[in-house]
Design a protein around this motif. Structure first.
Motif, PDB file in Angstrom:
ATOM      1  N   ALA A  52       6.112 -32.766  -1.689  1.00  0.00           N
ATOM      2  CA  ALA A  52       5.186 -33.001  -2.803  1.00  0.00           C
ATOM      3  C   ALA A  52       3.770 -33.207  -2.269  1.00  0.00           C
ATOM      4  O   ALA A  52       3.548 -34.117  -1.466  1.00  0.00           O
ATOM      5  N   GLY A  76       3.965 -37.174  -8.714  1.00  0.00           N
ATOM      6  CA  GLY A  76       4.208 -36.508  -9.983  1.00  0.00           C
ATOM      7  C   GLY A  76       5.683 -36.432 -10.316  1.00  0.00           C
ATOM      8  O   GLY A  76       6.549 -36.897  -9.556  1.00  0.00           O
ATOM      9  N   VAL A  86       9.022 -34.273 -10.849  1.00  0.00           N
ATOM     10  CA  VAL A  86       9.579 -33.048 -10.274  1.00  0.00           C
ATOM     11  C   VAL A  86      10.377 -32.298 -11.336  1.00  0.00           C
ATOM     12  O   VAL A  86      11.252 -32.875 -11.996  1.00  0.00           O
ATOM     13  N   ASP A 123       8.115 -27.344 -10.069  1.00  0.00           N
ATOM     14  CA  ASP A 123       6.780 -27.728 -10.532  1.00  0.00           C
ATOM     15  C   ASP A 123       6.641 -29.227 -10.340  1.00  0.00           C
ATOM     16  O   ASP A 123       7.611 -29.991 -10.479  1.00  0.00           O
ATOM     17  N   LEU A 124       5.405 -29.658 -10.069  1.00  0.00           N
ATOM     18  CA  LEU A 124       5.101 -31.081  -9.951  1.00  0.00           C
ATOM     19  C   LEU A 124       4.104 -31.426 -11.049  1.00  0.00           C
ATOM     20  O   LEU A 124       2.973 -30.924 -11.067  1.00  0.00           O
ATOM     21  N   ASN A 150       1.558 -33.637 -12.975  1.00  0.00           N
ATOM     22  CA  ASN A 150       0.607 -34.723 -12.774  1.00  0.00           C
ATOM     23  C   ASN A 150       0.639 -35.654 -13.991  1.00  0.00           C
ATOM     24  O   ASN A 150       0.390 -35.227 -15.119  1.00  0.00           O
ATOM     25  N   ARG A 185      13.420 -37.880  -9.709  1.00  0.00           N
ATOM     26  CA  ARG A 185      12.499 -36.907 -10.282  1.00  0.00           C
ATOM     27  C   ARG A 185      11.066 -37.424 -10.320  1.00  0.00           C
ATOM     28  O   ARG A 185      10.191 -36.747 -10.847  1.00  0.00           O
ATOM     29  N   TRP A 186      10.820 -38.611  -9.790  1.00  0.00           N
ATOM     30  CA  TRP A 186       9.456 -39.055  -9.560  1.00  0.00           C
ATOM     31  C   TRP A 186       9.205 -38.981  -8.062  1.00  0.00           C
ATOM     32  O   TRP A 186       9.969 -39.539  -7.268  1.00  0.00           O
ATOM     33  N   ALA A 187       8.145 -38.298  -7.673  1.00  0.00           N
ATOM     34  CA  ALA A 187       7.849 -38.091  -6.256  1.00  0.00           C
ATOM     35  C   ALA A 187       6.505 -38.715  -5.909  1.00  0.00           C
ATOM     36  O   ALA A 187       5.522 -38.522  -6.634  1.00  0.00           O
ATOM     37  N   LEU A 189      11.287 -32.801  -1.210  1.00  0.00           N
ATOM     38  CA  LEU A 189      11.957 -32.521  -2.481  1.00  0.00           C
ATOM     39  C   LEU A 189      13.173 -31.622  -2.330  1.00  0.00           C
ATOM     40  O   LEU A 189      14.141 -31.754  -3.079  1.00  0.00           O
TER      41      LEU A 189
END
Length: 377
Positions: A301, A305, A307, A325-326, A328, A352-354, A360
């Motif tokens: 990442a 954001g 994931v 996709d990440l 924002n 799913r929060w990076a 990832l």
């Protein structure tokens, strides 16, 4: 089966940790196999497999089908099994200092090379015995300042003289894959075919001395340092990643036990019964070709954001494919994350929060040539 309980030193009053060790076959018989589960204690599919394997080995032992010796540690990390913070199991890192339970094992080759030098001859069998004795002695000399270090030394002592060392783990969300040393690719391919792995990752040195390398790599190092003497790669070590953290079904465990036992039979450890008049089953066809661990591509990442994945573990990808996709959280903008390599997406993260820099996903490819520490932290 003989069961041994090893009590670890209590480094704080009122605490206690112990290891259960199960021994099958004849003590001292060859080949000797060492198998452990859940060194990363939150990777619990390994415990399902080791317990299923224990039941199966009891049956085989009653049938006289264990030709060598099998040492099984169903759960290798009682410290990590007890670590919970705010309702979450923390089994990968030691909460005392943040150290990884599968890193930092003693590197023994440097400790034994000089004592061995005047003893070795051109007799490969004698050299094998001498090296094993030297490695065992070196482990016996290790000291520990805390329970985690004592655990690591104890596990290494149980395994260091084995012909085969299998360390059973899992990833967060993954297909079955394994790690081994490049000089042992033939053994790794045979084990991979027996288990049905979808990615087989090889390296001379993965970095940070994980458990399987601490057992197998001294033989390679001694070959390099003492080329005038015939020294075999007498210990095959591998880390087997049993899919993802939630893959705890009885059916998968039974499948994995069947694969492990088929490999051990091929290596002469077990004599599996064959139906009367039937020919031995053909060896399974490998599902993948080995790839270099240095070619494994991490998808990371670039900023914090949410994931959103576009690819699943087990899917083949081409260079340039969109992996995730990440999102924002401030702007709602999407950062597309593409891969650079052709290969197989074999693992991805569960959260799913990076945060920025979080790994990832991982792709088994051949086009990259990473250096340094090749494993996840």
């Amino acid at each position: 089966m003989l069961t041994e309980t090893i009590e670890l030193t209590a480094f704080a009053p009122g605490t206690r940790h112990s290891l259960q060790v199960q021994r099958f076959g004849t003590p001292g018989a060859r080949p000797k196999v060492y198998i452990q589960g859940a060194l990363h204690a939150d990777e619990v599919p390994a415990i399902v497999v080791t317990q299923a394997l224990s039941r199966h080995l009891k049956t085989l032992e009653a049938q006289g089908a264990i030709l060598g010796e099998v040492v099984l540690v169903p759960y290798a990390n009682p410290i990590g099994l007890a670590q919970h913070t705010l309702g979450h199991h923390q089994g990968r890192f030691d909460l005392r200092d943040g150290g990884n339970f599968n890193r930092g094992y003693a590197e023994l080759a440097a400790k034994v090379v000089e004592p061995l030098r005047p003893q070795l001859t051109q007799d490969v069998a004698r050299n094998t015995v001498l090296v094993r004795q030297a490695l065992v002695h070196a482990v016996d000399q290790l000291t520990a300042a805390n329970t985690t270090q004592e655990l690591k030394n104890t596990l290494l002592r149980l395994a260091i003289d084995a012909d085969i060392v299998l360390d059973l783990h899992c990833d967060t969300d993954a297909v079955l894959h394994l790690y081994a040393m490049t000089p042992q690719s033939a053994d790794a391919e045979a084990l991979g075919a027996a288990l049905g792995v979808q990615a087989l990752l090889l390296a001379i040195e993965a970095g940070d001395s994980p458990f399987d390398e601490a057992c197998a790599r001294p033989w390679y190092q001694l070959q390099q340092w003492l080329p005038q003497f015939p020294i075999p790669m007498a210990c095959f070590g591998a880390t087997v990643e049993l899919r993802g953290e939630t893959d705890t079904s009885h059916a998968l465990a039974a499948q994995d036990v069947q694969g492990l036992c088929a490999y051990l039979a091929m290596r002469g450890v077990l004599a599996l019964p064959q139906p009367t008049g039937s020919a031995p089953a053909p060896w399974p066809v490998a599902l993948c070709e080995p790839t270099p661990l240095a070619g494994s591509e991490p998808i990371t990442a670039p900023h914090a954001g949410v994931v959103i994945f576009h690819r699943q573990p087990g899917q083949r990808v081409k260079a340039g494919d969109l992996i995730a996709d990440l999102l924002n959280a401030d702007t709602g903008e999407l950062t597309p994350l593409h891969c650079q390599s052709d290969g197989l997406l074999y693992a991805r993260c569960g959260q799913r929060w990076a945060s920025a820099g979080k790994r990832l996903a991982k792709i088994a490819g051949t086009s990259l040539a990473r250096t340094g520490k090749l494993l996840s932290p």
